[in-house]
Design a protein around this motif. Structure first.
Motif, PDB file in Angstrom:
ATOM      1  N   ALA A 144     -48.276  35.953  58.495  1.00 51.01           N
ATOM      2  CA  ALA A 144     -49.368  36.922  58.676  1.00 51.01           C
ATOM      3  C   ALA A 144     -49.030  38.219  57.959  1.00 51.01           C
ATOM      4  N   PRO A 145     -49.186  38.250  56.614  1.00 51.42           N
ATOM      5  CA  PRO A 145     -48.703  39.407  55.844  1.00 51.42           C
ATOM      6  C   PRO A 145     -49.402  40.722  56.182  1.00 51.42           C
ATOM      7  N   ALA A 146     -50.634  40.655  56.723  1.00 48.54           N
ATOM      8  CA  ALA A 146     -51.347  41.914  56.989  1.00 48.54           C
ATOM      9  C   ALA A 146     -51.473  42.216  58.485  1.00 48.54           C
ATOM     10  N   ALA A 147     -50.721  41.494  59.305  1.00 46.42           N
ATOM     11  CA  ALA A 147     -50.876  41.697  60.760  1.00 46.42           C
ATOM     12  C   ALA A 147     -50.211  42.987  61.234  1.00 46.42           C
ATOM     13  N   ALA A 148     -49.134  43.375  60.562  1.00 50.84           N
ATOM     14  CA  ALA A 148     -48.392  44.564  61.010  1.00 50.84           C
ATOM     15  C   ALA A 148     -47.966  45.362  59.790  1.00 50.84           C
ATOM     16  N   ASP A 149     -47.620  46.632  60.022  1.00 49.98           N
ATOM     17  CA  ASP A 149     -47.081  47.448  58.941  1.00 49.98           C
ATOM     18  C   ASP A 149     -45.576  47.175  58.869  1.00 49.98           C
ATOM     19  N   TYR A 150     -45.232  46.109  58.128  1.00 53.21           N
ATOM     20  CA  TYR A 150     -43.837  45.662  58.094  1.00 53.21           C
ATOM     21  C   TYR A 150     -42.912  46.669  57.418  1.00 53.21           C
ATOM     22  N   GLU A 151     -43.506  47.566  56.611  1.00 50.10           N
ATOM     23  CA  GLU A 151     -42.672  48.556  55.899  1.00 50.10           C
ATOM     24  C   GLU A 151     -42.486  49.845  56.688  1.00 50.10           C
ATOM     25  N   ALA A 152     -43.065  49.901  57.880  1.00 44.93           N
ATOM     26  CA  ALA A 152     -43.012  51.158  58.654  1.00 44.93           C
ATOM     27  C   ALA A 152     -41.562  51.601  58.854  1.00 44.93           C
ATOM     28  N   ASP A 153     -41.338  52.930  58.793  1.00 46.44           N
ATOM     29  CA  ASP A 153     -39.982  53.439  59.041  1.00 46.44           C
ATOM     30  C   ASP A 153     -39.579  53.142  60.473  1.00 46.44           C
ATOM     31  N   GLU A 154     -40.570  53.297  61.360  1.00 45.73           N
ATOM     32  CA  GLU A 154     -40.292  53.116  62.783  1.00 45.73           C
ATOM     33  C   GLU A 154     -40.449  51.653  63.174  1.00 45.73           C
ATOM     34  N   LYS A 155     -39.350  50.916  63.125  1.00 50.92           N
ATOM     35  CA  LYS A 155     -39.393  49.533  63.605  1.00 50.92           C
ATOM     36  C   LYS A 155     -38.600  49.537  64.896  1.00 50.92           C
ATOM     37  N   HIS A 156     -39.244  49.218  65.986  1.00 50.62           N
ATOM     38  CA  HIS A 156     -38.461  49.152  67.203  1.00 50.62           C
ATOM     39  C   HIS A 156     -37.911  47.748  67.383  1.00 50.62           C
ATOM     40  N   ARG A 157     -36.592  47.629  67.219  1.00 51.65           N
ATOM     41  CA  ARG A 157     -35.946  46.309  67.323  1.00 51.65           C
ATOM     42  C   ARG A 157     -35.327  46.198  68.706  1.00 51.65           C
ATOM     43  N   TRP A 158     -35.398  44.988  69.260  1.00 51.59           N
ATOM     44  CA  TRP A 158     -34.880  44.797  70.628  1.00 51.59           C
ATOM     45  C   TRP A 158     -34.423  43.356  70.813  1.00 51.59           C
ATOM     46  N   SER A 159     -33.502  43.177  71.727  1.00 50.65           N
ATOM     47  CA  SER A 159     -33.105  41.821  72.106  1.00 50.65           C
ATOM     48  C   SER A 159     -32.915  41.759  73.611  1.00 50.65           C
ATOM     49  N   GLY A 160     -33.301  40.646  74.208  1.00 45.36           N
ATOM     50  CA  GLY A 160     -33.148  40.471  75.659  1.00 45.36           C
ATOM     51  C   GLY A 160     -32.813  39.022  75.966  1.00 45.36           C
ATOM     52  N   VAL A 161     -32.346  38.807  77.177  1.00 39.21           N
ATOM     53  CA  VAL A 161     -31.871  37.467  77.544  1.00 39.21           C
ATOM     54  C   VAL A 161     -32.733  36.908  78.677  1.00 39.21           C
ATOM     55  N   ARG A 162     -33.412  35.795  78.397  1.00 39.52           N
ATOM     56  CA  ARG A 162     -34.280  35.189  79.412  1.00 39.52           C
ATOM     57  C   ARG A 162     -33.428  34.444  80.447  1.00 39.52           C
ATOM     58  N   PRO A 163     -33.711  34.659  81.718  1.00 36.18           N
ATOM     59  CA  PRO A 163     -32.941  33.950  82.762  1.00 36.18           C
ATOM     60  C   PRO A 163     -33.533  32.552  82.990  1.00 36.18           C
TER      61      PRO A 163
END
Ligand SMILES: Cc1cc2nc3c(=O)[nH]c(=O)nc-3n(C[C@H](O)[C@H](O)[C@H](O)COP(=O)(O)OP(=O)(O)OC[C@H]3O[C@@H](n4cnc5c(N)ncnc54)[C@H](O)[C@@H]3O)c2cc1C
Length: 405
Positions: A338-357
């Motif tokens: 989906a190349p136009a779904a998000a602003d992939y070049e945005a400076d503000e990319k909030h990256r996160w990781s979590g662990v599903r129980p």
């Protein structure tokens, strides 16, 4: 009763809500500095009431060699004796019959959770980027479509309103699909599914509880021990002292075993790591939430942001570099679809990781225990946000019944 809830994730805060409505004096304690900062923090946001399929299934068993030998980009596995034992338990729940039974069981809980969520929204009026988005699961290949058709027939007997649409039919409902690099062969469409920001929910609901009930929140304190006297729970120990309690509810997600093991209780919870990236919405951001099943990730529209979340890694270790690499993988895969779904070049990319129980039967553990006054509400796997309200309400009922007996 004085009830202590350990964990201020979506499950803990929803549990505190129903306990407070029952008139208990509730204290929620979390080692994080605020609510919803564990696995609930930046999850996929899908209130996925109609897609409740168990992890264990014949399709999962067929995919297993590819998963174990890390041939599936969306799932990386480091084998260990503990994981293999847990995996054997998962396999025991992977026959067609078991898988259908467990998926229907989750669907029943999810339906109830939806009703409760609507009642909660009406009562509290809290904000959490909730949106009645509907959901589409893109599928490809005749086999996947046939399998989806069987599951839909099964669930629709119980009131589910899922339908299978062709890619073109789906694009009539969600025009952003036309800007995908390829239209999916087909989509499972669940018009009644929704999205919302789980962390905002936990934060807004905890504020509401503080203002409207006697519930109080303690942050930045880790419970080190649960104290008992004469086989009955009486306190949760934190660095600043004891929280005296008539009942304690462990809603600590993947941290639950560490609290329960000293009391001789062991839950079959195993962590399955996932990732998300939150970006400004692109020119053709879908409004409907979209799951790319084969690639194991979702797009959810949360206000003017797009959250891309997914992947399923069973790892022993994971550092910041690895999280950076996996979120880069997620961005690359999402952008290709989906190349136009998000602003992939945005400076503000909030990256996160979590662990599903995760549990081997894909069912949360919501129960009283052999220790009087000690309850568990944990192990919600891939669907903790979806199931939070029903789980909280069920747990509050168990506490009420325990007090009456
Ligand atoms: C990438 C990803 C995408 C997902 N997408 C979705 C989705 O779209 N829809 C959905 O329904 N679900 C989704 N999930 C699953 C969902 O996020 C989890 O099931 C849910 O967050 C579990 O909530 P919880 O409250 O049980 O756990 P948590 O949110 O982890 O809360 C547990 C809390 O307990 C606290 N704690 C632990 N031990 C202690 C201690 N000793 N003392 C004090 N505090 C303690 C922790 O600090 C933590 O805040 C996703 C998960 C991931 C990783």
């Amino acid at each position: 009763m004085r009830v202590t809830v350990i964990g201020a994730g979506v499950v803990g805060v929803a549990t505190a809500y129903y306990l407070s409505l029952d008139g208990h004096d509730v204290t929620v304690v979390d080692s994080n500095p605020g609510p919803g900062e564990g696995t609930s923090f930046a999850n996929g946001g899908q209130l996925s009431y109609s897609f409740s399929d168990a992890l264990g299934s014949p399709e999962f068993v067929r995919a297993l060699p590819g998963l174990v030998f890390n041939r599936d980009e969306g799932a990386q596995v480091s084998l260990s004796p503990g994981l293999m034992l847990w995996g054997l338990r998962l396999l025991r729940h992977s026959s067609r019959k078991q898988s259908d039974r467990l998926s229907l069981e989750t669907y029943r809980k999810a339906l109830h959770s939806n009703e409760l969520m609507q009642a909660l929204r009406e009562r509290t009026n809290i904000e959490f980027d909730y949106f009645d988005s509907g959901k589409m699961i893109s599928i490809s290949g005749a086999d996947a479509i046939r399998r989806a058709d069987n599951t839909i027939r099964l669930k629709n007997q119980y009131g589910c309103d899922n339908v299978i649409l062709t890619g073109w039919e789906a694009a009539e409902i969600e025009p952003a699909l036309k800007a995908f690099s390829e239209l999916p062969d087909a989509c499972i469409y669940s018009p009644g599914d929704q999205v919302g920001d789980a962390r905002m929910f936990a934060a807004s609901l905890s504020e509401w509880l503080t203002s409207n009930t006697s519930c109080q929140f303690i942050y930045g304190e880790s419970v080190s021990r649960l104290s008992t006297a004469s086989g009955r729970i009486n306190a949760a120990e934190v660095p600043s002292g004891s929280i005296e309690s008539d009942a304690v509810v462990v809603c600590a997600g993947t941290g639950s075993n560490a609290l329960l093991r000293p009391l001789g209780l062991k839950l079959p919870i195993r962590g399955m790591r996932g990732y998300s990236v939150t970006l400004p919405a692109g020119e053709h951001a879908p409004v409907t939430s979209i799951t790319a099943l084969a690639q194991h990730f979702v797009f959810s529209r949360l206000g003017n942001r797009v959250r891309i979340a997914g992947f399923a890694d069973f790892l022993n270790e994971c550092d910041d570099r690895y999280i950076r690499q996996r979120t880069d993988d997620l961005i690359r895969v999402a952008r290709a679809i989906a190349p136009a779904a998000a602003d992939y070049e945005a400076d503000e990319k909030h990256r996160w990781s979590g662990v599903r129980p995760m549990t081997p039967d894909s069912q949360p553990i919501i129960s009283a225990t052999a220790v009087n006054g000690l309850f568990i509400n944990a192990g919600h796997g891939m669907l903790g946000w979806t199931l939070a309200c029903a789980s909280g309400e069920t747990l509050a009922t168990l506490v009420r019944e325990g007090a009456e007996s």
